[in-house]
Design an enzyme around this catalytic site. Structure first.
Site, PDB file in Angstrom:
ATOM      1  N   GLY A  56       2.907   6.169   5.357  1.00 40.07           N
ATOM      2  CA  GLY A  56       3.585   6.557   4.118  1.00 40.07           C
ATOM      3  C   GLY A  56       3.838   8.051   4.005  1.00 40.07           C
ATOM      4  N   THR A  91      11.231   3.313   6.727  1.00 37.37           N
ATOM      5  CA  THR A  91      12.605   3.249   7.219  1.00 37.37           C
ATOM      6  C   THR A  91      12.952   4.489   8.033  1.00 37.37           C
ATOM      7  OG1 THR A  91      13.089   2.192   5.099  1.00 37.37           O
ATOM      8  CG2 THR A  91      14.971   2.744   6.484  1.00 37.37           C
ATOM      9  N   TYR A 135      -2.251  -3.467  -9.595  1.00 42.23           N
ATOM     10  CA  TYR A 135      -2.364  -2.276  -8.729  1.00 42.23           C
ATOM     11  C   TYR A 135      -3.832  -1.884  -8.528  1.00 42.23           C
ATOM     12  CZ  TYR A 135      -2.059   2.655  -7.375  1.00 42.23           C
ATOM     13  OH  TYR A 135      -2.225   3.862  -6.739  1.00 42.23           O
ATOM     14  N   LYS A 171      -6.118  -1.808  -5.059  1.00 41.70           N
ATOM     15  CA  LYS A 171      -6.738  -0.564  -4.576  1.00 41.70           C
ATOM     16  C   LYS A 171      -8.270  -0.690  -4.548  1.00 41.70           C
ATOM     17  CE  LYS A 171      -3.349   2.330  -3.694  1.00 41.70           C
ATOM     18  NZ  LYS A 171      -3.183   2.913  -2.338  1.00 41.70           N
ATOM     19  N   ILE A 223      -1.551  12.553  -9.978  1.00 44.87           N
ATOM     20  CA  ILE A 223      -1.084  13.587  -9.052  1.00 44.87           C
ATOM     21  C   ILE A 223       0.393  13.868  -9.300  1.00 44.87           C
ATOM     22  CG2 ILE A 223      -0.824  14.205  -6.604  1.00 44.87           C
ATOM     23  CD1 ILE A 223      -3.772  13.815  -7.558  1.00 44.87           C
TER      24      ILE A 223
END
Lengths: 79, 255
Positions: free
Chosen positions: B14, B40, B158, B162, B191
């Site tokens: 990532g 990609t 989410y 995690k 962040i």
């Protein structure tokens, strides 16, 4: 080095044993073939034959002979 | 400057933007060669890798694959193995976010969260740790989230995905220790990334005020923590969870 020699070497190095102990050897039959030893064995075999073993094959690899069978049938490695 | 990652070879997933992109630069600055993953293939990412490589005199290998495509993951590992460099570090950074109240969480999206945030890094770590086992050393850093620990509203899917990654890390830290491999977790708070920039200002103000330090975290804060955990300076640290959140937890406890 032949495939059989490389295969034997993978076992001997992973478990720190001599070749005469290999025939009939089974998972957890000796102290060094525990879960940690199994990881080392898989790493040695993958490196020796330049393959990546599938998880189900790693689970099925429970004896010296079974390993040969798996490599022959699933990875086209002839002994 | 002391280079904490001199001659280490590190894989980061990532890296197209945000924390992962920052990590590529900081790792390179600290002397590491980096396998920089993005989903990609694109010129912008390739150019970024080239620039970082030239700037810091290290090797940056862009690698492209969809983490949800398990056969592509396998091919990528084969490619990495083919480079014949010992792998010293892995950072599972790639992830996707999703905000929805529990009763409004779509089950397909829940599956998608687990697919990207948990199953993919699980499988990738299985493969990469085998490369580390051969060298009898390695450091795995998994990027989880403060949402995995705090149980925030709207984060059930989410946060749970995690949390699964966090628990996996603790388990493998024990299993892989015998092979000289360490595994730790970073739980970032809020962040400043592109995603945060799209939030209304009043929301980010609340989040900023909710920290001890009175500011949002930066991608550098997370990347710096990763550098430490990948370096030999943390050689006696494994199975730990590092909150990098400006002290927001303690603030909450006092409310």
């Amino acid at each position: 080095m032949t495939n059989l020699e490389m295969y034997k070497q993978a076992f001997c190095e992973a478990f720190e044993i001599t070749e005469d102990k290999l025939a009939g050897l089974k998972y957890q039959e000796i102290p060094s073939w525990d879960s940690v030893g199994h990881m080392n064995l898989v790493a040695n075999i993958e490196e020796a034959f330049d393959i990546m073993m599938d998880t189900e094959d790693i689970i099925d690899l429970n004896s010296f002979e079974k390993g040969q069978e798996i490599l022959s049938s699933n990875y086209d490695i002839k002994f | 400057m002391n280079k904490l990652l001199e001659n280490k070879n590190i894989i980061v997933t990532g890296t197209a933007r945000g924390m992962g992109k920052q990590m590529v630069e900081l790792f390179a600055q600290n002397g590491a060669n980096v396998f920089a993953h993005a989903r990609t293939e694109n010129d912008e990412h390739k150019l970024y890798c080239q620039e970082i490589s030239s700037l810091y005199g290290v090797r940056i290998f862009p690698i492209y694959f969809d983490l949800k495509d398990f056969s592509a993951v396998k091919d990528a590992v084969k490619m990495i193995r083919g480079v014949k460099l010992p792998i010293d570090g892995l950072v599972n950074n790639a992830g996707i976010t999703y905000n929805a109240l529990f009763q409004m969480t779509d089950i397909e999206e829940l599956r998608n969260q687990f697919e990207v945030n948990f199953f993919a890094p699980y499988l990738f770590t299985q493969y990469i740790s085998k490369l580390m086992i051969r060298n009898r050393k390695g450091s795995i850093v998994n990027i989880s989230s403060s949402a995995a620990l705090d149980g925030n509203s709207g984060k059930s899917a989410y946060g749970a995905s995690k949390a699964a990654l966090l628990t996996m890390t603790l388990c493998i830290s024990e299993e892989l220790a015998a092979a000289g491999i360490r595994a730790n977790v970073i739980c970032p708070g809020v962040i400043e990334t592109d995603m945060i920039a799209t939030m209304p200002e009043y929301v980010t103000d609340i989040q900023r005020e909710a920290t001890f330090l009175g500011k949002l975290g930066t991608t550098v804060d997370i990347a710096n923590t990763a550098v430490f955990l990948l370096s030999d300076y943390s050689s006696y640290i494994t199975g730990q969870v590092f909150r990098v959140d400006g002290g927001v937890t303690e603030y909450k406890k006092r409310q």
